[in-house]
Write an enzyme that holds these catalytic residues in place. Structure first.
Site, PDB file in Angstrom:
ATOM      1  N   GLU A  33       4.238   3.223 -10.855  1.00  0.00           N
ATOM      2  CA  GLU A  33       3.815   2.744  -9.536  1.00  0.00           C
ATOM      3  C   GLU A  33       2.300   2.561  -9.599  1.00  0.00           C
ATOM      4  O   GLU A  33       1.557   3.534  -9.684  1.00  0.00           O
ATOM      5  CB  GLU A  33       4.194   3.777  -8.462  1.00  0.00           C
ATOM      6  CG  GLU A  33       3.729   3.418  -7.069  1.00  0.00           C
ATOM      7  CD  GLU A  33       3.899   4.571  -6.075  1.00  0.00           C
ATOM      8  OE1 GLU A  33       4.643   5.521  -6.364  1.00  0.00           O
ATOM      9  OE2 GLU A  33       3.263   4.504  -5.013  1.00  0.00           O
ATOM     10  N   ASP A  91      -3.318   8.433   2.068  1.00  0.00           N
ATOM     11  CA  ASP A  91      -3.697   9.180   0.876  1.00  0.00           C
ATOM     12  C   ASP A  91      -4.622  10.342   1.176  1.00  0.00           C
ATOM     13  O   ASP A  91      -5.544  10.236   1.979  1.00  0.00           O
ATOM     14  CB  ASP A  91      -4.359   8.240  -0.141  1.00  0.00           C
ATOM     15  CG  ASP A  91      -3.333   7.353  -0.814  1.00  0.00           C
ATOM     16  OD1 ASP A  91      -2.371   7.899  -1.371  1.00  0.00           O
ATOM     17  OD2 ASP A  91      -3.475   6.120  -0.753  1.00  0.00           O
TER      18      ASP A  91
END
Lengths: 277, 410
Positions: A56, A67
């Protein structure tokens, strides 16, 4: 590897193959261009050499709200070093001799500015498998779904413990490849425990019609990976890999540490009592 | 253009708006929209909000004619909507009280908010104190140093201020951190967003909580002048004070609407926060709107002497009003705004917020072109007390290197 006219190995096909072997997949995340474009290619190769089944690749973005700190720092460095969205396709191309599906993870605005149709065309041409969209829900994804379908690309949307059954159904229907289940309510980053919420979310998502469900967010140890591999189709790991590349060690040592973490997690996934229906 | 623009309902305003957020937040946004629609249809909620506006905020805010200021400009009559006289010193309180009441209805116990200069943070901390809610404010580390006095103000009100040390360490990063907090704590936490941006239902809801500005102003200006204004002007950061005022006049097609964004050092310099003059359509913080960005879609930093206008995106309804031509958006430079700041202070004895000074400078531009019987209505969205240090430095009243009151010794 056979020559593909459109997208590379689709993630659903690989998950099915691993299923036949009786195990879940280890899916490894790395940001493109961190610390440099060439080094991110080396890092991806290191992951695959140490047991990662699906890659990924993250497109660095200035405002990554899903994140945590580890990935924010890595992405900041990549952007400062001048990484471009188009570098993503270079990295994918450079990994085409490996027989692994390469998914891209991108926040929506970089795709939008690149041009949705152009992004799908270039991703497919480079041999990419598809796209994971952390801030794009199926309700808003009409243009992407059209383009991805036309180019034979995986469309991976997220579900969360807060998702209602109705939304799980909607998302399961929109996904091609697998459904990305967020293990906890939160952002990416290593956690000492991955809660029971993950297992129940995977079960609910399957009941909502999903064929394949992979779990990400917070996974950093072989034991966690083994637990999740027991009930999910794949275990997604990011921050635990990226952390090894944020150290002050020489690059060769960083790669060594990265490989060791991957091998450890791969052993965890392999050790699981895999009971996916 | 014949259909009504009044009370437009989200998630989309033309092609702008939407909900570009992680799935984890969708349940909370659905819950919020449901609570908001139910509350607005509930007479008890509306009555309580009106009571707070009257007894706590001090509404209706005054409409003040500024004849000496207008004489210096030379042109139309100029009226100021005095949001600077609200409790906490700006329009921000209107939205904060509405959302805090909703938080109580939803049974949540904790609010989080972003703040740039500190105005929205102070307003949120105020409402949280009033309604007994735990309050956490995210503020870019740079801003906490530049606005140490506002940090103290929030802490005195019982809020916890968390300096954001990632990214550009300014408002946009404070919003990122607030969104991350919200994803992790959405069960008991409401994100009390401070302007008409973000995912649906925020742009619509925040506008409605500020529409009281336009409703009052429309009645007041007619009472004072016997007619509707020729032009209405407001500054536009995220754009909540502007949409609040515009709300009173959207369907009065003869009333021209002007939004003034921060032109910083000038558009050509690249150092500005003019999304319409220097940005393009894109997605940031949950909404599709105009965004300052590079060709890869990376957010470009904004710049303005005014922290409240220093933001890389703008509310999606403004993007819509811009594209259909109902409102016109123009940049105002730092220098133009500071000249207007000084002029209002000397001619009318009112220190405006530097944000509002952008509206004044823009309003002067419009008034100059109009005859003496024309009327220009300007939103004075906040008071300038918080800006005294910045203004004193700008005009050379104190040494540039000297640490001014309200600033940390950095």
């Amino acid at each position: 590897m056979t020559t593909q006219h459109s997208a590379g190995v689709r993630s659903g096909i690989r998950l099915a193959q691993l299923e036949e072997q009786g195990r879940a997949a280890l899916i490894g995340y790395l940001p493109v261009g961190f610390p440099t474009v060439d080094q991110s290619i080396e890092a991806a190769r290191t992951l695959v050499a140490n047991g990662v089944d699906i890659l990924e690749l993250g497109v660095p973005y200035s405002d990554p709200v899903m994140d945590g700190e580890t990935i924010q720092h890595a992405v900041d460095q990549a952007l400062e070093a001048g990484v471009r969205v188009a570098d993503t396709f270079k990295v994918i191309q450079a990994l085409q001799d490996l027989d692994v599906p390469v998914l891209v993870m991108s926040y929506w605005n970089p795709v939008l500015q690149y041009g949705v149709e152009q992004f799908a065309a270039d991703l497919s041409a480079a041999g990419g498998a598809g796209l994971i969209t952390p801030d794009l829900i199926p309700d808003e994804a009409g243009a992407w779904i059209d383009a991805a379908t036309a180019h034979g690309l995986d469309q991976v949307f997220l579900v969360a413990p807060s998702s209602t059954d109705k939304r799980l159904e909607l998302t399961a229907q929109a996904c091609h490849g697998f459904v990305y289940a967020a293990s906890t309510m939160g952002v990416t980053g290593e956690r000492t425990t991955v809660g029971a919420a993950a297992q129940s979310l995977v079960a609910r998502t399957r009941e909502a019609g999903a064929e394949r469900v992979c779990v990400g967010l917070g996974v950093s140890t072989a034991q966690q990976a083994a637990d999740i591999a027991g009930y999910a189709d794949g275990v997604i790991v990011g921050s635990a890999f990226v952390r090894t590349m944020l150290s002050d060690e020489p690059w060769s040592k960083q790669l060594e540490a990265l490989g060791a973490v991957a091998a450890d997690l791969a052993a965890g996934v392999g050790s699981a009592q895999h009971t996916t229906p | 253009m014949t259909s009504s623009l009044d009370h437009l309902v989200g998630p989309y305003f033309g092609e702008f708006g939407g909900r570009f957020v992680p799935e984890a937040l969708i349940a909370a946004l659905d819950e919020l929209e449901q609570a908001y629609r139910t509350a607005m249809a509930d007479e008890a909620f509306v009555t309580e909000l009106r009571r707070l506006e009257r007894d706590y905020t001090g509404r209706p805010s005054l409409l003040t004619e500024a004849p000496r200021f207008a004489a210096e400009v030379g042109g139309a009559r100029i009226f100021l909507k005095r949001e600077d006289l609200n409790h906490t010193g700006s329009h921000k309180i209107n939205n904060v009280l509405g959302q805090a009441l909703l938080v109580k209805r939803m049974g949540k116990t904790r609010v989080i908010a972003e703040t740039g200069a500190g105005q929205h943070g102070v307003a949120t901390a105020t409402a949280a104190a009033l309604m007994d809610l735990e309050c956490v404010i995210y503020m870019g580390e740079e801003d906490t140093q530049r606005q140490a006095l506002n940090v103290a103000r929030m802490e005195l009100l019982g809020a916890k201020v968390i300096p954001v040390t990632i990214g550009t360490r300014t408002l946009k990063d404070a919003i990122n951190e607030a969104l991350r907090d919200w994803v992790a704590n959405v069960d008991n936490t409401h994100y009390l967003l401070g302007t008409v941006t973000g995912p649906h239902p925020f742009p619509e809801m925040v506008r409605e909580f500020h529409s009281v500005i336009g409703t009052e102003a429309r009645a007041q200006i007619q009472e004072l002048t016997g007619k509707l204004p020729d032009a209405v002007a407001a500054c536009v950061g995220g754009g909540s004070n502007a949409l609040g005022l515009f709300s009173g006049f959207l369907d009065d097609r003869d009333v021209r609407l002007y939004g003034f964004e921060a032109g910083g050092d000038g558009i050509a310099s690249g150092r500005h926060a003019a999304r319409f003059s220097g940005g393009s359509p894109g997605v940031l913080h949950g909404a599709r709107s105009y965004v300052l960005q590079d060709e890869d879609g990376q957010t470009r930093p904004s710049h303005s002497v005014s922290a409240g206008l220093d933001y890389s995106s703008v509310g999606p309804q403004h993007a819509y009003l811009h594209d259909i031509g109902r409102a016109e958006y123009q940049p105002v430079t730092d220098a133009e705004a500071m000249d207007a700041f000084a002029l209002l202070a000397r001619t009318e004895g009112i220190l405006p917020a530097i944000e509002s000074a952008h509206a004044l400078a823009g309003g002067m531009r419009i008034a100059r072109e109009l005859p003496s019987d024309a009327v220009v209505l300007i939103n004075l969205s906040g008071r300038g007390d918080k800006d005294v240090a910045t203004a004193a430095k700008w005009f050379g009243l104190i040494d540039n290197d000297e640490s001014a009151p309200g600033e940390a010794d950095q």
